[in-house]
Design an enzyme around this catalytic site. Structure first.
Site, PDB file in Angstrom:
ATOM      1  N   GLU A 162       0.838  -1.208   0.000  1.00 54.05           N
ATOM      2  CA  GLU A 162       0.000   0.000   0.000  1.00 54.05           C
ATOM      3  C   GLU A 162       0.871   1.255   0.000  1.00 54.05           C
ATOM      4  OE1 GLU A 162      -3.199  -0.149   2.901  1.00 54.05           O
ATOM      5  OE2 GLU A 162      -4.179  -1.771   1.799  1.00 54.05           O
ATOM      6  N   GLU A 203      -5.198  -8.574  -0.673  1.00 55.45           N
ATOM      7  CA  GLU A 203      -5.967  -8.303   0.557  1.00 55.45           C
ATOM      8  C   GLU A 203      -7.409  -8.089   0.155  1.00 55.45           C
ATOM      9  OE1 GLU A 203      -4.533  -5.381   3.414  1.00 55.45           O
ATOM     10  OE2 GLU A 203      -2.458  -5.916   2.955  1.00 55.45           O
TER      11      GLU A 203
END
Ligand code: AHR
Length: 527
Positions: free
Chosen positions: A204, A331
């Site tokens: 991220e 995810e």
């Protein structure tokens, strides 16, 4: 494979659905859904790693959830709790990702090797501000994966680590021979290298991994990945950390800005998407005790996964027409408001029948995109977000999501098959509508025909007529998961409240008539 969910959105089949106003107002008795499996038209292979799992240094995900240490009164094998190990073995976990998540970009691997008593204690600044004593490190993780027979996905630290630190970590794991890193690993108790299947550069990067622009990340990827070297027969697939939700700019920047050559590899671009009932990070919604509006909203939100994959696949079709890069949804899962009284940084949440339905709908989406989606990793395996397993000290339970994963084991490595769906219902609530059935068919690695059906509507049972094109059908048998309440769940007092039951049906006149209860999942072998 044709997915009923997509058929509705993309091919306008809504026009063929006979839903009269009278039927909406009166108790609904839907006419049979017709499914024809095209067993003679095999499609892409479902990569087993779309059933991957994630363990992060977060809350009780590792400590207590998996690792209790050798001296614990909880029965364990070299520190791993036995009950959790047994459940995970039975699940056939194909892939394990570690150590984060956000934690990956604060993790320095040397903290987690050597005698445990001497390992440094750090503050877990990503999650809950608790002390991380590094008892679970590289050896503990890789040994766990080996015990489970799972492939290994290590997420490197781009945010606060150096290229040298990253390169030496990979050397420590993979090097044979007499290098300093290999010798250090041997001194710490592991002679042979471990197999390293996947390695990611950061996590991220648009957020907790450094708040970067995609272009800046691409430069860093090129820089760091250049120095990740491993022996020829133990090369990890290299992953660039991509976007979230509706973002496509990360896949765009990475697939156009990384140019693999003899010194630089790229095999996959990751993507994250979480299902929040209210689509609001401040007020996500409750894990239990919700009404039908929240049930419906959650399912509608989760189906957006399909749109996000489609949008990113369009980018990749332009920049990578030969399909060299996988699109890894590393995810995904539900994210609710945390349990009251718990550390909000621990992301502990209960798990209900709704989560199992969410999981199954996502499996079907991943099957649908098996040509590009070669990995999907649910967040997370134990005690965190949409978990398979919850623990309370010595107690342990399997969640409805665990059961969904278990039921879909035959789809690991299976070959997708198209399933034509006629007379598909809609599930309407308030002003909204989503497809009222989701279908996925595949030929498993034993040659059996697998059929998975999801009825997302909590109020309407369905009759599903199933035929196989060009072949006679005799019976279907397998398992069915449902419950009376939308938020039915397993608690430590009642750990078996939600679990699959056997289901079988004999064909009549060459056709099956499957009774699919409201809010249910069925996974069946069709013979
Ligand atoms: O899974 C929990 C967190 O969600 C991960 O650490 C992070 O990558 C994402 O924001």
């Amino acid at each position: 494979m044709i997915h009923a969910t997509r058929n509705h959105r993309r091919h306008g089949w809504l026009a063929t659905i006979a839903v009269t106003l009278a039927a909406i107002a009166a108790p609904v008795v839907a006419s049979p859904v017709e499914v024809v499996i095209e067993a003679d038209r095999p499609g892409a292979t479902i990569h087993p790693n779309v059933y991957g799992q994630f363990v992060e240094h977060l809350g009780r995900g590792i400590y207590e959830g998996i690792w209790v240490g050798e001296d614990s009164s909880i029965p364990n094998t070299r520190g791993y709790r036995n009950d959790v190990l047994a459940a995970l073995k039975d699940l056939r976990v194909p892939l394990l990702r570690w150590p984060g998540g956000c934690f990956a970009d604060q993790y320095h691997w040397r903290d987690g090797i050597g005698p445990r008593a001497q390992r440094p204690k750090r503050v877990n600044t990503s999650w809950g501000g608790v002390i991380e004593d590094n008892a679970f490190g590289t050896h503990e993780f890789l040994d766990l994966a080996e015990m489970l027979g799972a492939e290994v996905y290590v997420n490197g630290n781009l945010g606060t680590g150096t290229p040298r630190e990253m390169a030496e970590w990979v050397e420590y794991i993979t090097a044979d021979g007499q290098s300093t890193q290999a010798e250090l690993r041997r001194r710490n108790g592991r002679d042979k290298p471990w197999r390293l299947h996947y390695f990611a550069i950061g996590n991220e990067a648009w957020g907790c991994g450094g708040n970067m622009r995609p272009e800046y990340y691409v430069d860093l990827y090129n820089h760091y990945a250049t120095f990740v070297k491993a022996p020829e027969d133990n090369q990890p697939k290299m992953i660039a950390s991509g976007g979230h939700g509706d973002m496509t700019e990360w896949a765009e920047a990475i697939s156009s800005g990384v140019e693999p050559n003899w010194s630089l590899r790229l095999d996959g671009i990751s993507h994250h998407y979480y299902t929040l009932p209210n689509a609001d990070w401040e007020k996500k919604g409750a894990a239990l005790g919700f009404d039908e509006a929240a049930w419906f909203a959650t399912l509608r939100q989760t189906l957006l996964m399909d749109d996000y994959i489609v949008a990113n696949k369009e980018v990749l079709a332009r920049n990578d027409p030969d399909g060299k890069y996988g699109f890894y949804v590393d995810e995904w899962g539900t994210w609710y408001d945390t349990e009251e009284g718990d550390n909000p940084g621990f992301l502990f949440q209960q798990n209900s029948l709704r989560d199992a339905v969410v999981a199954a709908l996502n499996f079907h989406i991943f099957h649908d995109h098996a040509d590009r989606v070669h990995m999907a990793v649910i967040a997370q395996m134990v005690n965190v977000l949409q978990a398979m397993i919850l623990t309370d000290k010595e107690k342990m339970l399997l969640t409805p999501t665990y059961h969904a994963f278990h039921m879909y084991r035959p789809f690991h490595g299976a070959t997708t098959l198209p399933a034509r769906v006629r007379n598909a219902p809609e599930y309407r609530h308030g002003d909204g509508a989503i497809p009222g059935i989701s279908v996925s068919a595949a030929r498993d690695t034993d040659g059996k025909l697998q059929l998975a059906l999801v009825n997302p509507d909590p109020g309407t049972p369905l009759t599903v007529h199933v035929a196989v094109q060009g072949g006679a059908v005799q019976r279907a048998s397998g398992r069915l998961l449902t419950a009376d309440a939308m938020d039915a769940h397993n608690s430590f007092a009642q750990p078996q409240a939600v679990r699959p039951r056997d289901y079988s049906v004999e064909a009549r006149e060459g056709r099956l008539a499957i009774e699919l209860p409201a809010k249910s999942i069925a996974v069946l072998v069709v013979e």
